[in-house]
Design an enzyme around this catalytic site. Structure first.
Site, PDB file in Angstrom:
ATOM      1  N   TYR A 280     -43.379   4.565 -15.701  1.00 26.24           N
ATOM      2  CA  TYR A 280     -42.106   3.958 -15.305  1.00 26.24           C
ATOM      3  C   TYR A 280     -41.506   4.681 -14.099  1.00 26.24           C
ATOM      4  O   TYR A 280     -41.015   4.052 -13.155  1.00 26.24           O
ATOM      5  CB  TYR A 280     -41.157   4.006 -16.494  1.00 26.24           C
TER       6      TYR A 280
ATOM      7  N   LYS B  77     -40.791   2.877 -10.510  1.00 23.99           N
ATOM      8  CA  LYS B  77     -39.438   2.769  -9.980  1.00 23.99           C
ATOM      9  C   LYS B  77     -39.262   3.552  -8.679  1.00 23.99           C
ATOM     10  O   LYS B  77     -38.544   3.118  -7.778  1.00 23.99           O
ATOM     11  CB  LYS B  77     -38.423   3.217 -11.030  1.00 23.99           C
TER      12      LYS B  77
END
Length: 297
Positions: free
Chosen positions: A150, A154
């Protein structure tokens, strides 16, 4: 913020933040193409915004093109893309499987890339400018334990945003990242946030500490920023990462050098670096992870 006549795509908008973005854009007059992998959630969202739904997981070029094609076939054009779709597959580095890594990268990073590419082609063809809004995360800015995939996705999204802002400037297409913090199914998995998620679900007001210091609130608190960035009022804002949540609005800085020293024409040997590090660099070392204040007792 009048978005009448504008057409938006919001990926991952069946629930949570994506639904809040879609509803706010629609409330300001935009026509919205919603998207989700859950058919029931997608259809309910489409009904809520008087829009249309594409049921599919983002990631492939085919799905990205289908979203753009639906906007054009239903509403005649495209003006706004909100890249919101995302999933979590949290675990520590030594336990993370290839599949867990690839699933998150495919949805967040590749999905943002393919959808933005398809939208940019259409927006450039229309020659009337446009708005691309990508969704980042504090994890992508500073890291977070158990979120290798993640965090990578991001951080990569914000890197792409800065590049796209340059590439699309001539076409009057702005590209920005929103870094939201809100009560969603994702944040309910974060231990220190779960009590506040539970409080909101019970209809209880959040304390000022949560809304201001943590910048935490319901998804609706983050939706105004998306509507603003989609509007004419934000025509001169591009390449930025902007945080929002609860009562907090913040502009994130770009990474920048915080300490610099120079060698005298010899380059830097390991010994020379060791000699200078303690006096010139150690005081400027950056923290990792979110540095959150303790809740008042």
């Amino acid at each position: 913020m009048d978005l009448t006549g504008k057409v938006a795509i919001v990926t991952g908008s069946g629930r949570g933040l994506g639904l809040a973005y879609a509803q706010r854009l629609a409330a300001h007059g935009a026509k919205v193409v919603v998207n989700d992998v859950d058919p029931d959630a997608a259809e309910a969202a489409a009904k809520a915004v008087n829009g249309t739904a594409v049921v599919a997981p983002v990631g492939t070029s085919e799905v990205a093109q289908a979203l753009v094609d639906r906007a054009v076939s239903e509403f005649g054009r495209l003006d706004i893309l909100v890249n919101n779709a995302g999933i979590l597959r949290d675990t520590t580095l030594w336990k993370m499987t290839d599949q867990q890594f690839d699933d998150v990268i495919t949805t967040h990073l590749r999905g943002t890339f393919t959808c933005t590419r398809a939208a940019a082609i259409k927006l450039r063809e229309q020659s009337e400018g446009g708005r691309i809004i990508c969704i980042g995360s504090p994890t992508g800015q500073v890291g977070n334990f158990g979120q290798t995939n993640y965090a990578a996705a991001k951080a990569g999204i914000v890197g792409m945003v800065r590049t796209w802002a340059m590439e699309l400037a001539r076409a009057r297409i702005t590209v920005n990242a929103v870094v939201p913090v809100a009560a969603t199914a994702m944040t309910a998995t974060v231990p220190f946030l779960k009590p506040y998620v539970d409080a909101l679900e019970a209809g209880e007001p959040l304390p000022p500490f949560a809304r201001r210091e943590l910048g935490f609130g319901p998804p609706e608190d983050a939706a105004g920023l998306v509507a603003f960035l989609a509007s004419d009022a934000a025509a001169d804002i591009t390449g930025q990462a902007i945080g929002v949540g609860g009562d907090r609005l913040a502009l994130w800085s770009h990474p920048t050098e915080v300490a610099v020293e120079f060698a005298d024409g010899t380059g830097w040997s390991a010994d020379a670096i060791a000699d200078v590090w303690a006096s010139q660099f150690s005081g400027s070392i950056q923290t990792v992870g979110q540095q959150l204040p303790e809740a008042p007792r």
